[in-house]
Design a protein around this motif. Structure first.
Motif, PDB file in Angstrom:
ATOM      1  N   ARG A   1      18.463  18.306  -9.907  1.00 56.64           N
ATOM      2  CA  ARG A   1      18.916  19.163  -8.900  1.00 56.64           C
ATOM      3  C   ARG A   1      18.495  18.776  -7.458  1.00 56.64           C
ATOM      4  N   ILE A   2      17.331  18.408  -7.262  1.00 56.39           N
ATOM      5  CA  ILE A   2      16.935  17.827  -6.225  1.00 56.39           C
ATOM      6  C   ILE A   2      17.683  16.701  -5.480  1.00 56.39           C
ATOM      7  N   ARG A   3      17.839  15.909  -6.476  1.00 56.96           N
ATOM      8  CA  ARG A   3      18.443  14.606  -5.923  1.00 56.96           C
ATOM      9  C   ARG A   3      19.957  14.861  -5.351  1.00 56.96           C
ATOM     10  N   ARG A   4      20.585  15.929  -5.864  1.00 56.85           N
ATOM     11  CA  ARG A   4      21.922  16.267  -5.661  1.00 56.85           C
ATOM     12  C   ARG A   4      22.007  16.621  -4.037  1.00 56.85           C
ATOM     13  N   VAL A   5      20.997  17.199  -3.464  1.00 51.25           N
ATOM     14  CA  VAL A   5      20.935  17.593  -2.115  1.00 51.25           C
ATOM     15  C   VAL A   5      20.308  16.941  -1.217  1.00 51.25           C
ATOM     16  N   ALA A   6      19.102  16.091  -1.666  1.00 44.92           N
ATOM     17  CA  ALA A   6      18.286  15.336  -0.719  1.00 44.92           C
ATOM     18  C   ALA A   6      19.346  14.268   0.084  1.00 44.92           C
ATOM     19  N   GLN A   7      19.170  14.092   1.251  1.00 45.52           N
ATOM     20  CA  GLN A   7      19.977  13.178   2.074  1.00 45.52           C
ATOM     21  C   GLN A   7      19.647  11.801   1.926  1.00 45.52           C
ATOM     22  N   ASP A   8      20.351  10.854   2.383  1.00 43.60           N
ATOM     23  CA  ASP A   8      20.211   9.429   2.181  1.00 43.60           C
ATOM     24  C   ASP A   8      19.093   8.970   3.515  1.00 43.60           C
ATOM     25  N   ASP A   9      18.556   7.734   2.978  1.00 39.58           N
ATOM     26  CA  ASP A   9      17.626   7.078   4.219  1.00 39.58           C
ATOM     27  C   ASP A   9      17.733   5.461   3.519  1.00 39.58           C
ATOM     28  N   PRO A  10      18.458   4.818   4.208  1.00 40.57           N
ATOM     29  CA  PRO A  10      18.345   3.321   3.777  1.00 40.57           C
ATOM     30  C   PRO A  10      16.879   2.610   3.695  1.00 40.57           C
ATOM     31  N   ALA A  11      16.205   2.933   4.690  1.00 41.12           N
ATOM     32  CA  ALA A  11      14.766   2.419   4.833  1.00 41.12           C
ATOM     33  C   ALA A  11      13.850   2.950   3.698  1.00 41.12           C
ATOM     34  N   ARG A  12      13.902   4.258   3.137  1.00 35.79           N
ATOM     35  CA  ARG A  12      13.446   4.860   1.991  1.00 35.79           C
ATOM     36  C   ARG A  12      14.142   4.070   0.750  1.00 35.79           C
ATOM     37  N   LEU A  13      15.089   3.866   0.716  1.00 35.52           N
ATOM     38  CA  LEU A  13      15.583   3.047  -0.543  1.00 35.52           C
ATOM     39  C   LEU A  13      14.986   1.948  -0.709  1.00 35.52           C
ATOM     40  N   ALA A  14      14.913   1.187   0.229  1.00 35.60           N
ATOM     41  CA  ALA A  14      14.256  -0.191   0.434  1.00 35.60           C
ATOM     42  C   ALA A  14      12.736  -0.131  -0.098  1.00 35.60           C
ATOM     43  N   ALA A  15      12.084   0.995   0.644  1.00 40.19           N
ATOM     44  CA  ALA A  15      10.672   0.993   0.388  1.00 40.19           C
ATOM     45  C   ALA A  15      10.450   1.533  -1.256  1.00 40.19           C
ATOM     46  N   ALA A  16      11.421   2.193  -1.641  1.00 39.60           N
ATOM     47  CA  ALA A  16      11.044   2.636  -3.160  1.00 39.60           C
ATOM     48  C   ALA A  16      11.296   1.886  -3.895  1.00 39.60           C
ATOM     49  N   ALA A  17      12.243   0.662  -3.661  1.00 38.22           N
ATOM     50  CA  ALA A  17      12.315  -0.623  -4.563  1.00 38.22           C
ATOM     51  C   ALA A  17      11.145  -1.222  -4.766  1.00 38.22           C
ATOM     52  N   VAL A  18      10.397  -1.285  -3.636  1.00 43.86           N
ATOM     53  CA  VAL A  18       9.002  -2.170  -3.710  1.00 43.86           C
ATOM     54  C   VAL A  18       7.989  -1.270  -4.411  1.00 43.86           C
ATOM     55  N   GLU A  19       8.107  -0.008  -4.094  1.00 43.90           N
ATOM     56  CA  GLU A  19       7.131   1.072  -4.921  1.00 43.90           C
ATOM     57  C   GLU A  19       7.391   0.836  -6.445  1.00 43.90           C
ATOM     58  N   HIS A  20       8.393   0.841  -6.832  1.00 39.23           N
ATOM     59  CA  HIS A  20       8.603   0.619  -8.307  1.00 39.23           C
ATOM     60  C   HIS A  20       8.275  -0.566  -8.973  1.00 39.23           C
ATOM     61  N   ARG A  21       8.379  -1.663  -8.104  1.00 41.81           N
ATOM     62  CA  ARG A  21       7.929  -3.093  -8.366  1.00 41.81           C
ATOM     63  C   ARG A  21       6.486  -3.130  -8.536  1.00 41.81           C
ATOM     64  N   THR A  22       5.866  -2.316  -7.433  1.00 40.24           N
ATOM     65  CA  THR A  22       4.507  -2.532  -7.375  1.00 40.24           C
ATOM     66  C   THR A  22       3.776  -1.651  -8.795  1.00 40.24           C
ATOM     67  N   ILE A  23       4.325  -0.651  -9.185  1.00 42.60           N
ATOM     68  CA  ILE A  23       4.134   0.184 -10.285  1.00 42.60           C
ATOM     69  C   ILE A  23       4.237  -0.585 -11.629  1.00 42.60           C
ATOM     70  N   ALA A  24       5.499  -1.247 -11.621  1.00 41.78           N
ATOM     71  CA  ALA A  24       5.625  -2.149 -13.076  1.00 41.78           C
ATOM     72  C   ALA A  24       4.664  -3.288 -13.028  1.00 41.78           C
ATOM     73  N   ALA A  25       4.375  -3.766 -11.884  1.00 43.17           N
ATOM     74  CA  ALA A  25       3.386  -5.002 -11.815  1.00 43.17           C
ATOM     75  C   ALA A  25       2.029  -4.634 -12.323  1.00 43.17           C
ATOM     76  N   ALA A  26       1.485  -3.389 -11.755  1.00 38.07           N
ATOM     77  CA  ALA A  26       0.236  -2.922 -12.019  1.00 38.07           C
ATOM     78  C   ALA A  26       0.110  -2.643 -13.579  1.00 38.07           C
ATOM     79  N   ILE A  27       1.160  -2.219 -14.113  1.00 41.24           N
ATOM     80  CA  ILE A  27       1.032  -1.718 -15.525  1.00 41.24           C
ATOM     81  C   ILE A  27       1.092  -3.031 -16.392  1.00 41.24           C
ATOM     82  N   ALA A  28       1.842  -4.023 -15.969  1.00 42.83           N
ATOM     83  CA  ALA A  28       1.724  -5.324 -16.593  1.00 42.83           C
ATOM     84  C   ALA A  28       0.505  -6.033 -16.436  1.00 42.83           C
ATOM     85  N   ALA A  29      -0.071  -5.735 -15.460  1.00 38.18           N
ATOM     86  CA  ALA A  29      -1.775  -6.340 -15.331  1.00 38.18           C
ATOM     87  C   ALA A  29      -2.645  -5.615 -16.100  1.00 38.18           C
ATOM     88  N   GLY A  30      -2.435  -4.465 -16.621  1.00 35.73           N
ATOM     89  CA  GLY A  30      -3.103  -3.853 -17.247  1.00 35.73           C
ATOM     90  C   GLY A  30      -4.117  -2.856 -16.266  1.00 35.73           C
TER      91      GLY A  30
END
Length: 240
Positions: free
Chosen positions: A183-212
């Protein structure tokens, strides 16, 4: 075929239809949820509508309004904060467990895909991983193919974390929270810089899990959710 055979399926269909209408803002916070009107809208009897409404109340998507029946639950800033408090606790723990229990090869592959998949910030509307630009009627804008692929990849990361955490109670709790996040995602407005930052954050999460590294996975998730909440507040996701 007996009524007993038909009603459960009708109730499930009614529940899914009403849930989608609420999540996509076709039914907005405060809208009345009358059994008769909804039965006519869905082309079913009042019994499956009543069953669907009971499930929506249990989900927190519908609330009692005095003596006037039920209405779509509000979504104000206080509720957003409360939701993120729960989300923070659940997702950081899920990431920690995934780092301890997950298959490193699964998350290494996801980290590589996230590194290679960068949604472009210049293709019209810019929905972030935590929101989409609302159209005048409140529905999210259409996503570009690149962005849709990216969201699909993030959904796969979420699913992989859930599976690796291997805790059915935690997964069920996260499923409930994610319903409200939609529901929140349907009304939160956009921010291209936030989109790029979030992509890096998700990658960091995945890499940390992969490293145990459970502590790093939990911390990276905490940072991501902190920035996510800041973006929701900054872009005015205060629909109620």
């Amino acid at each position: 075929m007996s009524v007993a055979d038909v009603t459960p399926r009708a109730g499930e269909r009614a529940y899914r239809a009403l849930r989608e209408a609420i999540v996509h803002w076709e039914l907005r916070p405060g809208d009345a949820l009358g059994e008769i009107e909804l039965a006519e809208r869905l082309g079913v009897s009042r019994t499956p509508v009543r069953e669907a409404l009971a499930r929506l109340v249990a989900d927190g998507l519908a609330v009692a309004v005095g003596g006037r029946g039920l209405a779509v639950a509000p979504m104000d800033l206080g509720r957003v904060h409360a939701l993120y408090e729960v989300r923070q606790a659940l997702e950081t723990q899920a990431a920690r467990l995934a780092a301890r229990r997950g298959d490193p090869t699964v998350f290494t592959a996801l980290a590589r895909e996230l590194a290679a998949t960068q949604p472009r910030p210049d293709d019209g509307a810019h929905p972030t991983p935590d929101g989409a630009r609302p159209t005048p009627d409140g529905a999210g804008a259409a996503e570009s193919p690149d962005r849709a692929a990216y969201y699909g990849l993030v959904a796969r990361l979420d699913a992989a974390i859930d599976a690796a955490a291997a805790n059915d109670y935690l997964t069920a709790a996260l499923a409930s929270v994610r319903t409200h996040l939609e529901r929140i995602r349907r009304v939160a407005q956009d921010d291209p810089a936030r989109l790029a930052a979030a992509a890096v954050e998700h990658r960091t999460i995945a890499a940390a899990i992969a490293a145990g590294d459970a502590d790093l996975a939990a911390h990276a998730t905490h940072v991501h959710l902190h920035h996510s909440l800041e973006n929701v507040i900054r872009t005015g996701a205060q629909p109620a």
